[in-house]
Design a protein around this motif. Sequence first.
Motif, PDB file in Angstrom:
ATOM      1  N   LEU A  67       3.365 -24.214  19.890  1.00  0.00           N
ATOM      2  CA  LEU A  67       2.774 -23.274  20.615  1.00  0.00           C
ATOM      3  C   LEU A  67       3.534 -22.255  21.498  1.00  0.00           C
ATOM      4  N   LEU A 253      -3.904 -17.768  20.485  1.00  0.00           N
ATOM      5  CA  LEU A 253      -2.839 -18.777  20.568  1.00  0.00           C
ATOM      6  C   LEU A 253      -2.507 -18.845  19.085  1.00  0.00           C
ATOM      7  N   THR A 255       0.519 -18.300  17.724  1.00  0.00           N
ATOM      8  CA  THR A 255       1.740 -17.949  18.193  1.00  0.00           C
ATOM      9  C   THR A 255       2.706 -17.453  16.927  1.00  0.00           C
TER      10      THR A 255
END
Length: 292
Positions: A67, A253, A255
């Motif tokens: 993340l 999110l 990443t």
Amino acid sequence: MSSAPLPAPPVRPEYERPLEPLTGVAPERTLPFAARLWQQGWLRKGVILVVLAVLWEALARWQDNDLLLPTFLATARALAEGLASGELIEKVRISLIVLVQGYVAGIAAAFVLTTLAVSTQFGRDLLTTLTSMFNPLPAIALLPLALLWFGLGQGSLVFVLIHSVLWPLALNTYAGFQGVPETLRMAGRNYGLKGLRYVLQILVPAALPSILSGLKIGWAFAWRTLIAAELVFGASSGRGGLGWYIFQNRNELYTDRVFAGLALVIIIGLLVENLGFHALERVTVRRWGVQR
């Protein structure tokens, strides 16, 4: 009283002196293959990129948190998937269309401003005053005004791109014009060149190294300004560029996709620098012997 003529000096006969054979010096040897290969710039740059990728992979595996920092392999996988699906290609196409519009308009405005500066005293005062006022002003800071004036769309992006390109290019071009030797200036005047012909045929070729530096600086400013502006806003009628792709995936999110978008920004910058500006320098200033 007449004097007797002086005798002619003797003519020294021509002769050839044979050269002694060269002894005691080792014959010149060609460099080993590895040394000749290492002299290639693309190989050295490739090694740097490979080292950076290995360090990235090692740091991501040591941190062990996808993340915060995905691995290089995960980022490469996300980049390949985005290119294969066509999503990243479409985002890059949208961004480059806007970039080219702002970049070309900024070049045209800088050329007009610097031509006026080298032609008249008022133009010089105008250039120095405007660059002192607007060059320190970040282009992204004008984005709120651009939204008010041009609305949500490409017009606002083009406006901030022109601002980011115009001032550094105008400064570099004018500095290059000021550094043109007086001999070349006099030669142009002797041929009767004036106005635009004088600028195009005398000043521009002589100042081309500075102009190319300004073009590269303007390109870098425009590219990062566009990505930053698209991070703030970049979706018009449901369409956004590469910066908007990064912003959307950050909110969701993903990443690895964020890093894939950033990697694509870097890749495009490398391609433009090495295939575009480097080739232009090779066929102009380096070929002419103006720049090493």
